[in-house]
Enzyme design. Sequence first.
Site, short mmCIF file in Angstrom:
data_model
loop_
_atom_site.label_atom_id
_atom_site.label_comp_id
_atom_site.label_asym_id
_atom_site.label_seq_id
_atom_site.Cartn_x
_atom_site.Cartn_y
_atom_site.Cartn_z
N GLU A 30 58.42 22.68 8.60
CA GLU A 30 59.28 23.13 7.50
C GLU A 30 60.28 24.20 7.92
O GLU A 30 61.43 24.20 7.46
CB GLU A 30 58.41 23.64 6.34
N HIS A 90 47.72 22.78 -2.69
CA HIS A 90 48.79 21.78 -2.83
C HIS A 90 49.24 21.63 -4.29
O HIS A 90 49.95 20.67 -4.61
CB HIS A 90 48.32 20.42 -2.31
#
Length: 327
Positions: free
Chosen positions: A60, A129
Site C-alpha cells: 500500500e 478488516h
Amino acid sequence: MAYITMREAISQALREEMYRDERVFIMGEEVGVWGGTYAVTRGFLDEFGEKRVRDTPIAEGVIVGAAIGAAIAGLRPVAELMTINFAFLAMDQIVNHAAKLHYMFNGQIRCPMVIRTVGGGGRQLAATHSQSPDAVFAHFPGLKVVAPGTPADAKGLLKSAIRDEDPVFFIEHATLYQLRGEVPEDEEYLVPIGVSDVKREGKDVTIVSYSKMLQTSLQAAEQLSKEGIEAEVIDLRTLRPLDMLPVVQSVQKTNRLVVVEEGWRSYGVGAEVAARVMERAFDYLDAPVRRVAQLEVPLPYNRRLEQMALPQVEDVVRAVYEVLYRK
C-alpha cells in the site's frame, strides 16, 4: 436517469472520466485481471489496456507513493486500496506527503489524485478488516475526505474527486455496493465536494449521518413518521471540508439533533458535528445532542455480535425518543 447499483455508478464514473481525460489511470491490487476486489473495475483492463489499468504488488505504501509521484508529474491517478484498514500501511504517504505537498512547496506543486478505498463493517471480516476510521483521515488538512451514501452521490462525487486539484480520500462502504438508486446518465453530472445535502425534510428532529448510516437514518425516519414524528435527515457526504450550514439551519428549525455514524463514538465525526452545533446553534437546542455510534469494541466476527455492535435502526429511533423526551 438509470436505476443502477452503487457499484455500477462508481464504475460508470471511472469509465466516463477515463474517456474524458487520458491522464486518468487506475492502479491497485487486483484492479486489472481480477477486475477489483468488489468488481468495480471488471472489464477495464480489456477496455483501456495495461498502461491505464495497472495491477500492483501488495504494498500500500508503494501504491500511494507511486500515485503521488504520478500526480505531481501531471497525471491523474486513481489508486485503489483494497480496504481502508490497509490505508494504515500507507499513512505516511497519505498524510505526510499527499496532504501536505501543495502547502509545503508554497503552491508550486499540485497533487491531483484519488485514493479509493472500502470501509465499514457488516460482512463478518472481523476486527482488523471492518473498521470505520473515517475521522482519522478527516483530521488532516490538505486531504479531502468523501463518503457517499447513495449511488447518485457516489457517481457525482467520484467524478468531482478525479477532476479536483487536491488529493481526495474516497471511502466506499462495503455493504452499499448493491444499493440501487436513480443515477443521472449525463457525463457532466457532478456533485460538489464539501456540500451537505438534505435527504429528507422534517420539523421535529434533525438526524445527521453519512455513508451506510444515511440509509439506516432514512429507515429510522420512515419508522418515526408512522408515529407522527417527522425527522429531517442530512447527509454530510464530505467529511473534509465539512459543510455545517444545512445542519445548523435544520437545528434552528427542529431544536434537536441526533448524529449517526458507524465509527466509534470517541473522537469521531459525531463529536465534531456536535461541537460545531454547540458553537453555532447552542441557543436553539432544546435537548442535549445525542450521538449514535458503534460500540467501543473491536468489531466481532460472529454475525450476531457484529450486528449488536453496529448501529441499527432501533438505536436511532431510541436516540430520537431521548431528545424528544419520549419513552
